[in-house]
Design a protein around this motif. Sequence first.
Motif, PDB file in Angstrom:
ATOM      1  N   THR A 238       5.103   2.672  -3.818  1.00 25.06           N
ATOM      2  CA  THR A 238       3.854   1.930  -4.067  1.00 25.06           C
ATOM      3  C   THR A 238       3.169   2.336  -5.365  1.00 25.06           C
ATOM      4  O   THR A 238       2.023   1.947  -5.609  1.00 25.06           O
ATOM      5  N   ALA A 239       3.853   3.127  -6.183  1.00 19.10           N
ATOM      6  CA  ALA A 239       3.240   3.592  -7.432  1.00 19.10           C
ATOM      7  C   ALA A 239       2.920   2.410  -8.345  1.00 19.10           C
ATOM      8  O   ALA A 239       3.705   1.456  -8.470  1.00 19.10           O
ATOM      9  N   ASP A 240       1.740   2.444  -8.976  1.00 14.97           N
ATOM     10  CA  ASP A 240       1.305   1.452  -9.962  1.00 14.97           C
ATOM     11  C   ASP A 240       1.103   0.061  -9.372  1.00 14.97           C
ATOM     12  O   ASP A 240       1.116  -0.930 -10.114  1.00 14.97           O
ATOM     13  N   LEU A 241       0.939  -0.054  -8.068  1.00 18.99           N
ATOM     14  CA  LEU A 241       0.731  -1.354  -7.445  1.00 18.99           C
ATOM     15  C   LEU A 241      -0.726  -1.470  -6.993  1.00 18.99           C
ATOM     16  O   LEU A 241      -1.374  -0.477  -6.637  1.00 18.99           O
ATOM     17  N   ASP A 242      -1.261  -2.706  -6.988  1.00 20.78           N
ATOM     18  CA  ASP A 242      -2.591  -2.906  -6.434  1.00 20.78           C
ATOM     19  C   ASP A 242      -2.533  -2.724  -4.922  1.00 20.78           C
ATOM     20  O   ASP A 242      -1.459  -2.713  -4.310  1.00 20.78           O
ATOM     21  N   SER A 243      -3.689  -2.566  -4.313  1.00 17.62           N
ATOM     22  CA  SER A 243      -3.735  -2.210  -2.890  1.00 17.62           C
ATOM     23  C   SER A 243      -3.080  -3.258  -2.006  1.00 17.62           C
ATOM     24  O   SER A 243      -2.402  -2.926  -1.030  1.00 17.62           O
TER      25      SER A 243
ATOM     26  N   LEU B 119       4.450  -1.325   1.947  1.00 19.04           N
ATOM     27  CA  LEU B 119       4.429  -0.389   3.069  1.00 19.04           C
ATOM     28  C   LEU B 119       4.789  -1.096   4.375  1.00 19.04           C
ATOM     29  O   LEU B 119       5.513  -0.544   5.222  1.00 19.04           O
ATOM     30  N   ALA B 120       4.298  -2.333   4.527  1.00 18.90           N
ATOM     31  CA  ALA B 120       4.637  -3.094   5.734  1.00 18.90           C
ATOM     32  C   ALA B 120       6.139  -3.360   5.806  1.00 18.90           C
ATOM     33  O   ALA B 120       6.745  -3.310   6.884  1.00 18.90           O
ATOM     34  N   GLY B 121       6.741  -3.624   4.647  1.00 14.86           N
ATOM     35  CA  GLY B 121       8.187  -3.825   4.623  1.00 14.86           C
ATOM     36  C   GLY B 121       8.942  -2.559   5.008  1.00 14.86           C
ATOM     37  O   GLY B 121       9.957  -2.614   5.719  1.00 14.86           O
ATOM     38  N   LEU B 122       8.438  -1.412   4.568  1.00  9.67           N
ATOM     39  CA  LEU B 122       9.070  -0.141   4.933  1.00  9.67           C
ATOM     40  C   LEU B 122       8.951   0.123   6.429  1.00  9.67           C
ATOM     41  O   LEU B 122       9.904   0.563   7.083  1.00  9.67           O
ATOM     42  N   MET B 123       7.782  -0.137   6.983  1.00 14.78           N
ATOM     43  CA  MET B 123       7.589   0.092   8.411  1.00 14.78           C
ATOM     44  C   MET B 123       8.413  -0.882   9.238  1.00 14.78           C
ATOM     45  O   MET B 123       8.838  -0.551  10.359  1.00 14.78           O
TER      46      MET B 123
ATOM     47  N   PRO C  51      -1.959   8.160  -0.399  1.00 12.22           N
ATOM     48  CA  PRO C  51      -2.476   8.611   0.910  1.00 12.22           C
ATOM     49  C   PRO C  51      -2.153   7.642   2.034  1.00 12.22           C
ATOM     50  O   PRO C  51      -1.916   8.059   3.168  1.00 12.22           O
ATOM     51  N   ALA C  52      -2.142   6.332   1.731  1.00 11.76           N
ATOM     52  CA  ALA C  52      -1.844   5.340   2.769  1.00 11.76           C
ATOM     53  C   ALA C  52      -0.413   5.481   3.262  1.00 11.76           C
ATOM     54  O   ALA C  52      -0.139   5.379   4.465  1.00 11.76           O
ATOM     55  N   VAL C  53       0.509   5.705   2.339  1.00  9.65           N
ATOM     56  CA  VAL C  53       1.905   5.890   2.729  1.00  9.65           C
ATOM     57  C   VAL C  53       2.059   7.175   3.537  1.00  9.65           C
ATOM     58  O   VAL C  53       2.714   7.200   4.595  1.00  9.65           O
ATOM     59  N   ILE C  54       1.438   8.248   3.057  1.00  7.95           N
ATOM     60  CA  ILE C  54       1.563   9.541   3.740  1.00  7.95           C
ATOM     61  C   ILE C  54       0.974   9.461   5.154  1.00  7.95           C
ATOM     62  O   ILE C  54       1.540   9.984   6.116  1.00  7.95           O
TER      63      ILE C  54
ATOM     64  N   GLY D  98       5.616  -5.328  -8.086  1.00  2.00           N
ATOM     65  CA  GLY D  98       5.520  -5.340  -6.631  1.00  2.00           C
ATOM     66  C   GLY D  98       6.515  -6.298  -6.002  1.00  2.00           C
ATOM     67  O   GLY D  98       7.114  -6.011  -4.951  1.00  2.00           O
ATOM     68  N   GLU D  99       6.685  -7.467  -6.624  1.00  2.00           N
ATOM     69  CA  GLU D  99       7.652  -8.436  -6.100  1.00  2.00           C
ATOM     70  C   GLU D  99       9.073  -7.886  -6.184  1.00  2.00           C
ATOM     71  O   GLU D  99       9.884  -8.080  -5.267  1.00  2.00           O
ATOM     72  N   ALA D 100       9.376  -7.186  -7.279  1.00  2.00           N
ATOM     73  CA  ALA D 100      10.714  -6.605  -7.421  1.00  2.00           C
ATOM     74  C   ALA D 100      10.973  -5.572  -6.321  1.00  2.00           C
ATOM     75  O   ALA D 100      12.079  -5.496  -5.773  1.00  2.00           O
ATOM     76  N   ARG D 101       9.947  -4.797  -5.971  1.00  2.00           N
ATOM     77  CA  ARG D 101      10.135  -3.786  -4.914  1.00  2.00           C
ATOM     78  C   ARG D 101      10.307  -4.435  -3.545  1.00  2.00           C
ATOM     79  O   ARG D 101      11.061  -3.952  -2.710  1.00  2.00           O
ATOM     80  N   ARG D 102       9.631  -5.543  -3.334  1.00  2.00           N
ATOM     81  CA  ARG D 102       9.829  -6.242  -2.064  1.00  2.00           C
ATOM     82  C   ARG D 102      11.218  -6.861  -1.988  1.00  2.00           C
ATOM     83  O   ARG D 102      11.827  -6.923  -0.907  1.00  2.00           O
ATOM     84  N   LEU D 103      11.739  -7.292  -3.104  1.00  2.00           N
ATOM     85  CA  LEU D 103      13.111  -7.800  -3.110  1.00  2.00           C
ATOM     86  C   LEU D 103      14.101  -6.667  -2.836  1.00  2.00           C
ATOM     87  O   LEU D 103      15.125  -6.873  -2.180  1.00  2.00           O
ATOM     88  N   MET D 104      13.809  -5.465  -3.349  1.00  2.00           N
ATOM     89  CA  MET D 104      14.672  -4.326  -3.032  1.00  2.00           C
ATOM     90  C   MET D 104      14.557  -3.946  -1.556  1.00  2.00           C
ATOM     91  O   MET D 104      15.539  -3.518  -0.937  1.00  2.00           O
ATOM     92  N   LEU D 105      13.371  -4.140  -0.981  1.00  2.00           N
ATOM     93  CA  LEU D 105      13.218  -3.923   0.453  1.00  2.00           C
ATOM     94  C   LEU D 105      14.072  -4.913   1.231  1.00  2.00           C
ATOM     95  O   LEU D 105      14.694  -4.562   2.251  1.00  2.00           O
TER      96      LEU D 105
END
Length: 581
Positions: free
Chosen positions: A529-534, A541-545, A561-564, A505-512
């Motif tokens: 958000t695959a394989d991440l805790d809620s 998702l907040a970073g994407l928005m 579903p949350a992303v969709i 999750g941290e790596a994905r936020r760094l990519m964000l």
Amino acid sequence: MSPILTHRLARPKTEGSMTETCLSPADAKAELARLTAPVSKQLRSAGMLASLSEVLWAAQAALVALALGGLVAPPASLSVPQAALGFVFVMLLRAGLDAAAQARANRAATTLVAAERARLLTEAARLDARATGLAPAQLASLAGEKLALLGPYVSRFTPAMTRSRIVPIVFLALVAPLSWVVAVIFLIAGPLIPVFMALIGMAAQQASERQMAHLGTLNGTLADRIAASADLRLLGAEDRAGRELSIVFHILRARTMKVLTVAFLSSTVLELFSALGVALVAVYVGFNLLGEITWGSWGTPLHPAGGIFLLMLAPNMFQPMRDLAAAWHDRASAFAVAGELKAAKAMLSEEGQIMGTGAAARALPPAVLSWAGLALRPGPGAAPIALPDGQVAPGEAVAISGPSGAGKSTLIAALAGLIRPDAGEIRWGETVLAEDSADAIRAGMGWLPQAPQFIAAPLSEAITLGRPGDLSAALKAAHAEEIIAALPEGLATPLGDIGGGVSGGEARRLMLARAHHAQAHLILADEPTADLDSETAQAVLAGLMALRAGGAALLIASHDPAVIAAMDRVITLGHDAEDRT
């Protein structure tokens, strides 16, 4: 290079393998000739300069022979001071020729290795997103230490081969008028050396090929174990992984020792025959000068000057072939590398290529990304999948949903030009995605792959990719400030290719944060958000928005579903394909 492509060489992949690739000696020779063709002119000049330097030893030997022969059997035709001056002059001339020859050979080797390495990496970087043939560890091994083995072949073996073809013939022509016996000795001992070298060379090539193949296996195994080090610790399997690596290391050591054994054997055989040749010349000259042997010098007694000349020339008659034997294992290694390089290029040519060159380009202005009539193959040999038409307008957030295998990731990659469509058209505004426009279209996109990827550099450089901008604002928008604070060296911390040292999750936020810093017009995200805790998924998702709030459009492939639910529209792939708001 385009930001989307900067990390493609580091993508984790385990499929595909490079097996031992044995070329016949004729094929390997032809492949090496093709590889060295661009530097052949430099190699020829280096070989000729080195040969001229070696031949000039005959002039030095003649000066010494005339001076010493005159002292033994006066009158002297050349004084010792004159001979000494001439000897020093020729010695300096030979030193200059040797330096020039070595410099040209080294430049040719550097040019060849750099060109082949750049060509290989360029081809690998341009593989499309479906490519499975060449794993990164195998590519790194081939482009690194294996290609470097072509350098000694070019700089040492090739000039030595030229000398061995020229110098013995010249020396044979010089000794024949003085003694036909010495000429016969040279004719008998000389050809035996290449014959035995060729026999040993076949074994050397096979040993080198096995070593090259296992070196790639070792690199791949080591890369896999490093990537999985956290999982191995959690499972308590560190000892087992260590034992497996130890076995691989022992096999490589054994194969390396076989290569060295063959190399030493070739040198020993050569030294034996050259020593026998020199000894026979010395015995003949000695007995002839003593008067014990009166034949072999064309019916006239051998003059002391002639005998000294023959004695000094004999070792250098075999020297080019001794140098050739010393570099013979370089030839065997080059043959093995040529075979593996040919196989790698064939494998890369069978894979698809991205659109465009992958070079950095100026981004096009924001526009609607649209596609129509697309048909894409999800993998090699698979049938094309027909995908529904769609579009993403500037500032819009669109989700791509559907069952696994419906083509979500394939569509995302195709829209970035990382896969060539089998049919259909993709447009950025009025610009059609094609060879000449792909780089400019990609420059306006941000790429968030399913597996985080970074360049091997400090984190600050891995996020900015050398572009100016406010890094702190990008980190804040991606909720990544606390990640940086927890790292031992902060922004100076290198994470490695796949983000070692931080969680998924941290790596994905760094990519964000990287996407925020790039200020891309459109963000393409594959299962962010695959394989991440809620909690972590919500932060991503907040970073994407936040990217959308900054003006970027979002196109996200997801099952979440949350992303969709957070998107404006959903494009559904599969049997129930539709575009719903």
